[in-house]
Design a protein around this motif. Structure first.
Motif, mmCIF file in Angstrom:
data_model
loop_
_atom_site.group_PDB
_atom_site.id
_atom_site.type_symbol
_atom_site.label_atom_id
_atom_site.label_comp_id
_atom_site.label_asym_id
_atom_site.label_seq_id
_atom_site.Cartn_x
_atom_site.Cartn_y
_atom_site.Cartn_z
ATOM 1 N N PHE A 58 105.775 -10.282 11.924
ATOM 2 C CA PHE A 58 107.347 -9.876 11.025
ATOM 3 C C PHE A 58 107.006 -8.699 10.701
ATOM 4 O O PHE A 58 108.307 -7.961 10.687
ATOM 5 C CB PHE A 58 107.095 -10.982 9.595
ATOM 6 N N LEU A 67 115.508 5.293 8.554
ATOM 7 C CA LEU A 67 115.441 6.043 7.081
ATOM 8 C C LEU A 67 115.889 7.968 7.350
ATOM 9 O O LEU A 67 116.863 8.365 6.125
ATOM 10 C CB LEU A 67 113.985 6.139 7.513
ATOM 11 N N ILE A 87 102.845 -7.816 -2.142
ATOM 12 C CA ILE A 87 102.414 -6.600 -1.696
ATOM 13 C C ILE A 87 102.671 -6.802 -0.051
ATOM 14 O O ILE A 87 103.185 -5.729 0.227
ATOM 15 C CB ILE A 87 100.866 -6.935 -1.687
ATOM 16 N N LEU A 88 102.918 -7.971 -0.054
ATOM 17 C CA LEU A 88 103.640 -7.800 1.657
ATOM 18 C C LEU A 88 105.126 -7.402 1.632
ATOM 19 O O LEU A 88 105.268 -7.137 3.244
ATOM 20 C CB LEU A 88 103.446 -9.744 1.672
ATOM 21 N N GLY A 89 105.598 -7.991 0.347
ATOM 22 C CA GLY A 89 107.283 -7.726 0.922
ATOM 23 C C GLY A 89 107.890 -5.915 0.839
ATOM 24 O O GLY A 89 108.782 -5.783 0.764
ATOM 25 N N PRO A 91 106.613 -3.240 0.900
ATOM 26 C CA PRO A 91 107.305 -1.786 2.103
ATOM 27 C C PRO A 91 107.627 -1.970 3.280
ATOM 28 O O PRO A 91 108.716 -0.948 3.445
ATOM 29 C CB PRO A 91 105.563 -2.373 3.209
ATOM 30 N N LEU A 92 108.290 -3.424 3.121
ATOM 31 C CA LEU A 92 108.998 -4.187 4.315
ATOM 32 C C LEU A 92 110.603 -4.175 3.653
ATOM 33 O O LEU A 92 111.420 -4.019 4.167
ATOM 34 C CB LEU A 92 108.993 -5.970 4.575
ATOM 35 N N ILE A 143 100.986 -11.236 -4.233
ATOM 36 C CA ILE A 143 100.806 -11.018 -2.417
ATOM 37 C C ILE A 143 101.902 -11.280 -2.484
ATOM 38 O O ILE A 143 102.190 -10.911 -1.197
ATOM 39 C CB ILE A 143 99.428 -11.906 -2.172
ATOM 40 N N LEU A 192 101.197 0.978 3.962
ATOM 41 C CA LEU A 192 101.082 -0.549 3.177
ATOM 42 C C LEU A 192 101.250 -1.222 3.812
ATOM 43 O O LEU A 192 101.144 -2.839 3.190
ATOM 44 C CB LEU A 192 102.516 -0.027 1.869
ATOM 45 N N PHE A 241 110.962 -15.944 3.711
ATOM 46 C CA PHE A 241 109.650 -16.215 4.734
ATOM 47 C C PHE A 241 108.340 -15.420 5.045
ATOM 48 O O PHE A 241 106.840 -15.862 4.359
ATOM 49 C CB PHE A 241 110.412 -15.180 5.702
ATOM 50 N N ILE A 261 97.872 -17.208 10.143
ATOM 51 C CA ILE A 261 99.211 -16.762 9.823
ATOM 52 C C ILE A 261 99.293 -14.880 9.470
ATOM 53 O O ILE A 261 100.236 -14.275 9.597
ATOM 54 C CB ILE A 261 98.250 -17.011 7.867
ATOM 55 N N PHE A 300 110.474 -5.547 11.459
ATOM 56 C CA PHE A 300 110.677 -4.920 10.466
ATOM 57 C C PHE A 300 110.394 -3.726 10.490
ATOM 58 O O PHE A 300 111.144 -2.309 10.237
ATOM 59 C CB PHE A 300 110.603 -5.196 9.182
ATOM 60 N N ILE A 344 111.705 -1.861 1.534
ATOM 61 C CA ILE A 344 112.273 -0.042 0.787
ATOM 62 C C ILE A 344 113.667 -0.019 1.662
ATOM 63 O O ILE A 344 114.727 0.551 1.050
ATOM 64 C CB ILE A 344 111.197 0.585 1.326
ATOM 65 N N PRO A 345 113.480 0.227 2.893
ATOM 66 C CA PRO A 345 114.488 0.965 3.685
ATOM 67 C C PRO A 345 115.515 -0.340 2.842
ATOM 68 O O PRO A 345 116.725 0.532 2.802
ATOM 69 C CB PRO A 345 114.375 0.361 5.164
ATOM 70 N N GLN A 346 115.573 -1.363 3.241
ATOM 71 C CA GLN A 346 116.962 -2.216 2.433
ATOM 72 C C GLN A 346 117.338 -2.041 1.165
ATOM 73 O O GLN A 346 118.468 -2.161 0.918
ATOM 74 C CB GLN A 346 116.574 -3.782 2.956
ATOM 75 N N LEU A 383 116.578 1.128 -0.570
ATOM 76 C CA LEU A 383 117.437 2.612 0.006
ATOM 77 C C LEU A 383 118.653 1.970 0.354
ATOM 78 O O LEU A 383 119.870 3.095 -0.601
ATOM 79 C CB LEU A 383 116.297 3.142 0.684
ATOM 80 N N TYR A 400 102.451 -12.886 10.035
ATOM 81 C CA TYR A 400 102.902 -11.546 9.129
ATOM 82 C C TYR A 400 102.881 -9.838 10.146
ATOM 83 O O TYR A 400 103.806 -9.003 10.270
ATOM 84 C CB TYR A 400 102.028 -11.273 8.134
ATOM 85 N N ILE A 403 105.372 3.245 4.824
ATOM 86 C CA ILE A 403 105.927 2.220 5.134
ATOM 87 C C ILE A 403 104.782 0.974 6.212
ATOM 88 O O ILE A 403 104.605 -0.143 5.802
ATOM 89 C CB ILE A 403 107.038 1.740 5.458
ATOM 90 N N ALA A 439 98.264 -4.399 3.624
ATOM 91 C CA ALA A 439 99.418 -5.523 3.270
ATOM 92 C C ALA A 439 98.467 -6.712 3.778
ATOM 93 O O ALA A 439 98.167 -7.674 3.453
ATOM 94 C CB ALA A 439 100.130 -5.889 3.070
ATOM 95 N N ILE A 468 104.830 -17.391 3.676
ATOM 96 C CA ILE A 468 103.388 -16.885 4.154
ATOM 97 C C ILE A 468 102.398 -17.337 3.543
ATOM 98 O O ILE A 468 101.043 -17.537 3.351
ATOM 99 C CB ILE A 468 103.786 -15.341 4.798
ATOM 100 N N VAL A 521 116.376 -11.016 10.257
ATOM 101 C CA VAL A 521 115.247 -11.902 9.238
ATOM 102 C C VAL A 521 115.564 -13.444 9.862
ATOM 103 O O VAL A 521 114.409 -14.336 9.892
ATOM 104 C CB VAL A 521 115.589 -11.235 8.071
ATOM 105 N N GLN A 543 98.300 -18.411 -2.258
ATOM 106 C CA GLN A 543 98.437 -16.901 -3.252
ATOM 107 C C GLN A 543 99.765 -17.589 -3.730
ATOM 108 O O GLN A 543 100.394 -17.683 -3.741
ATOM 109 C CB GLN A 543 98.041 -16.328 -2.791
ATOM 110 N N VAL A 557 114.262 -12.438 2.931
ATOM 111 C CA VAL A 557 112.674 -11.868 3.176
ATOM 112 C C VAL A 557 111.462 -11.890 2.023
ATOM 113 O O VAL A 557 110.567 -12.873 3.111
ATOM 114 C CB VAL A 557 112.895 -10.051 3.094
ATOM 115 N N LEU A 602 119.485 8.285 6.216
ATOM 116 C CA LEU A 602 119.503 7.617 4.534
ATOM 117 C C LEU A 602 119.163 9.012 4.123
ATOM 118 O O LEU A 602 119.740 9.330 2.439
ATOM 119 C CB LEU A 602 118.627 6.730 3.893
#
Lengths: 244, 218
Positions: A157, A169, B162-164, B166-167, B159, A129, B145, A150, A161, B169-171, B173, A154, A126, A133, B149, B204, B155, B142, A172
């Motif tokens: 933000f 993790l 791509i941005l979202g 990785p963020l 995009i 990645l 927001f 920008i 997270f 994944i935990p949620q 799961l 990001y 994560i 990104a 961006i 968030v 874009q 999520v 889980l």
């Protein structure tokens, strides 16, 4: 002397890490055996990565406060070098894994899908990645100030997270890593006293090496982007040229 | 700074726009229907584990499509007008509110369609429905927001993904883990995970309020 003492410290610590790490006595543990020495390299890579990413976020916050492109350059370079350390962490982890976790009757590749669902691996994935990104997002914007602003947003933000997900993790998913409950390497009692002697200096040494690489890259990029940096930094270095 | 009347006015504006030019709403609805129909064609019989995995992945893609245009639809001129009138916090809160509503509705619809086409392995329906709404809400926050961006970066939805990813994944799961427990009659401990999900959602919102002002003006 004032400015480069830490570079000497870095060289000394890393030399000590290699000599001490490969020669000093280590506890004999089943399965691990001599591979336990990888702790000085593998775990330190992740420490260095997280520290570099944290510095990257701090620079992003500074950028949003002061709107100084210097911080944006720093933020980006810390992220890039952090990614390199993350990849090295994976590489050292693969070596360690193939001697300990992998099924000895199968090639390491065959046991990959069973091993890859590992909270620490996912957490690291994560993190990587997110910063990949981050780099893609940066390159998709052409205006320099907008890009800096920008991507800083990001960066903050995503990092906000990243930390909770690294804590969540392990709850889980089952883990093969030692010390599934909590932070193994940070817990003082988890590591044998003999290993602590090398481990902590090694963490500092690798992190200093990362910062050293970053400082070179930052200086290079500041020279490249000279005309966009219109602040104190330039007044110090290039005042005569601008006056002329 | 935060004024409820401003948020309400903006929310009403988005809702009215949606009701007057319904193509986006029906567009997403068609997307939901078509995707689930494709899955229905592709899968003969789905076990509850597979059902669960597919369901949340579909939610993720629906969310990206539903939320992507929310910041892009504002033209340059209208953004300038908003900047003169409103504080950024109110603007982003109104957007989050509207997207939450949209995604909650879409989640409910997709759950209904999923059950219609792929059968219903869920044992505890009320709890599962609640979790679907909570999950849809969390995803929409999520990605709202991230849509802000992505809109600033001019874009597309690509995009955002791509941005979202990785963020999220935990949620995702956590959602899958909790919803898996609703497929049997047993009662394992899930409260902490659900509370954690709600805390992440609040987190968030707070981050969006703090960070959006920096995205707001060029």
């Amino acid at each position: 002397m004032k400015k480069w003492w830490w570079k000497i410290l870095c060289i000394v610590l890393l030399t000590y890490t290699f000599i001490g790490g490969l020669l000093f006595p280590v506890p004999r543990i089943m399965i691990l055996n001599e591979t336990i020495r990888n702790l000085y390299f593998h775990v330190c890579m992740w420490f260095a990565m997280m520290i570099l990413f944290t510095i990257s976020v701090i620079n992003a916050v500074k950028y949003l406060n002061k709107h100084d492109l210097k911080y944006d350059i720093k933020s980006r370079q810390y992220a890039v070098v952090g990614i390199v350390f993350g990849l090295l962490g994976y590489a050292t982890g693969v070596i360690w894994m193939s001697f300990t976790w992998a099924d000895p009757n199968n090639p390491a590749v065959a046991s990959f899908s069973a091993i890859a669902k590992e909270p620490k691996l996912i957490g690291a994935a994560i993190a990587l990645l997110i910063y990949f990104a981050y780099l893609v997002l940066r390159d998709s914007i052409s205006d320099i100030d907008k890009k800096a602003r920008i991507s800083a947003v990001y960066n903050i933000f995503a990092f906000a997270f990243l930390f909770p997900s690294i804590w969540i993790l392990p709850r889980l998913l089952p883990s093969l890593h030692p010390g599934g409950e909590g932070n193994p390497a940070l817990n003082y009692n988890d590591i044998d006293a003999r290993m602590r002697l090398v481990f902590y200096p090694a963490v500092i040494g690798w992190t200093l090496l990362g910062s050293w690489i970053v400082s070179l890259k930052v200086r290079m990029n500041i020279l490249k982007e000279k005309e966009h940096l219109s602040d104190i930094y330039l007044q110090e270095k290039n005042a005569p040229i601008h006056e002329a | 700074m935060i004024s409820l009347s401003q948020i309400w006015a903006l929310f009403k504006k988005d809702l009215l726009l949606e009701i007057r030019q319904q193509y986006t709403f029906y567009g997403i609805l068609l997307y939901v229907g078509a995707t689930i129909f494709v899955i229905y064609m592709a899968m003969e019989q789905t076990e509850s584990q597979v059902w669960n995995g597919l369901f949340w992945i579909i939610q993720l893609f629906i969310c990206i499509n539903a939320v992507a245009k929310s910041f892009l639809q504002e033209s340059r001129g209208r953004m300038l007008y908003f900047q003169a009138l409103l504080s950024p916090q109110n603007f982003v809160l109104a957007k989050l509110l509207f997207n939450s509503l949209l995604m909650v509705v879409m989640s409910a619809i997709s759950l209904g369609l999923f059950m219609l086409f792929l059968g219903n392995p869920v044992q505890k329906m009320a709890e599962f429905f609640g979790l679907v709404l909570l999950g849809g809400w969390g995803l929409s926050l999520v990605f709202s927001f991230l849509a802000a961006i992505a809109a600033k970066a001019q874009q597309s939805a690509a995009i955002m993904a791509i941005l979202g990813f990785p963020l999220i994944i935990p949620q995702l799961l956590m959602l899958m883990k909790v919803s898996n427990t609703f497929f049997s009659k047993s009662n394992p401990e899930i409260l902490t995970t659900v509370v954690l999900l709600a805390i992440i959602d609040l987190f968030v919102i707070i981050l969006a309020i703090i960070l959006f002002p920096f995205l707001w003006k060029d």
